[in-house]
Design a protein around this motif. Structure first.
Motif: not given
Length: 361
Positions: A93, A95, A97, A115, A117, A123, A125, A128, A138, A140
């Motif tokens: 993942v 960060d 998204s 990804l 919301d 996000l 993120s 994980l 996941i 956030s």
């Protein structure tokens, strides 16, 4: 996100403990154990005696092959978490998204999905977990939150979060200091998230680990709030990642950054099994009688051999970077294969780097 800028492994099919800690299917781990079978591009190898970081940890190699690359129009980097998927590939993942699928052996990206919301917003993120049904849990750190996603990025569920752990003014957490690590404990019934930094009102360096218990007889997708634990970091460090070991303990990464000096990254073995449930303690002072999670230093990564690595900014060891993600990719007789990854923050002076470690617990 950076807040400032030789063991023979048995077939995992024979190991019940391995199935419990990694929770996903046995086939996935059997393939995942092959992660270190062949070195990917840019990996470095020297004599075995030159790979020791500490009595408990050695480094096989590292890879910068994905640094500053793109896949399907998406920047490959900003990695904040890794997890072994059920087929032996890796989920990673970003960060920013994005949820990537990486080849378990070469680390090459195979797929990426965006990804968001519930409102479609991006996000931050950070954590994980691949659950046993293949869905992704996941975290956030924006709110913070833990959501369940399908493999194609659809939101399926959202877990409750205690008010105190929410970012101020809704709670007592500082921005960019909440849910960084996420892991399932052996048996797959308990989910644990690690805060990166202390809450307002708690003593500096004492961070909270929040758990959730799976409902529906242990086979459902839903979780309800569980116990909470307190963990003391080394001075000036936070917790970017945590991973459960087969016996119910935790691998905990502690990390910090000092401008002009570089990163500090330490790997600890921690035991929450006899720690006090701190969910009812408003302010953790270290003098309140609460038993903290016990920890033992496994390695300070600065002491690993550099293996020819280079750094784009000052580092006490050129091997170091902003290490943030961690996955256990194999296990046998108290020895783990561990994969780390650094978050380059899409920054020219930082590197997306994978580290292949062997860890004795």
């Amino acid at each position: 996100m950076n807040p400032v800028n030789p063991v023979t492994f048995v077939n995992p099919v024979t190991s019940t403990r391995l199935r419990t800690v990694l929770v996903t299917a046995v086939a996935g781990l059997a393939a995942a154990t092959c992660l270190t079978a062949a070195a990917p591009a840019n990996a470095h190898a020297t004599a075995k005696n030159d790979h020791v970081c500490s009595p408990s940890v050695s480094i096989d190699r590292f890879s910068d092959a994905l640094d500053k690359t793109t896949y399907d129009g998406t920047f490959v980097g900003n990695f904040s978490a890794l997890a072994v998927d059920r087929d032996g590939s890796l989920a990673a993942v970003s960060d920013r998204s994005a949820l990537f699928a990486l080849d378990g052996r070469t680390l090459a990206p195979k797929a990426v999905v965006p990804l968001a919301d519930e409102s479609g917003a991006a996000l931050d993120s950070e954590g994980l977990v691949v659950d046993r049904d293949g869905t992704r849990l996941i975290s956030s750190e924006t709110e913070p939150s833990v959501r369940r996603y399908s493999r194609d990025g659809r939101i399926l569920d959202r877990l409750p979060v205690p008010d105190a752990l929410k970012v101020t003014p809704a709670g007592r957490a500082q921005p960019n200091g909440t849910f960084e690590g996420l892991t399932l404990l052996p048996g797959g019934r308990t989910l644990l998230a690690s805060m990166e930094y202390a809450l307002a009102g708690d003593s500096a360096g004492i961070v909270r680990f929040q758990t959730w218990q799976r409902t529906g007889g242990g086979h459902g997708r839903h979780f309800e709030l569980g116990r909470q634990y307190a963990y003391r970091t080394d001075a000036g460090l936070g917790v970017p990642e945590v991973r459960a070991t087969p016996d119910g303990r935790l691998l905990v990464l502690e990390r910090g950054f000092t401008a002009g000096v570089g990163n500090t990254v330490r790997l600890y073995l921690a035991d929450p099994r006899h720690a006090t449930d701190t969910s009812g303690i408003e302010n953790l002072t270290g003098q309140d009688g609460a038993r903290l999670v016990r920890k033992t230093l496994l390695a300070d990564i600065v002491n690993c051999p550099s293996l020819g690595a280079t750094a784009k900014q000052p580092q006490p060891n050129p091997l170091l970077d902003n290490i943030e993600g961690m996955a256990i990719t194999g296990y046998s007789k108290g020895r783990l294969r561990v994969l780390l990854v650094s978050d380059d923050n899409q920054n020219a002076v930082q590197t997306t780097r994978f580290y292949h470690l062997r860890v004795r617990i």
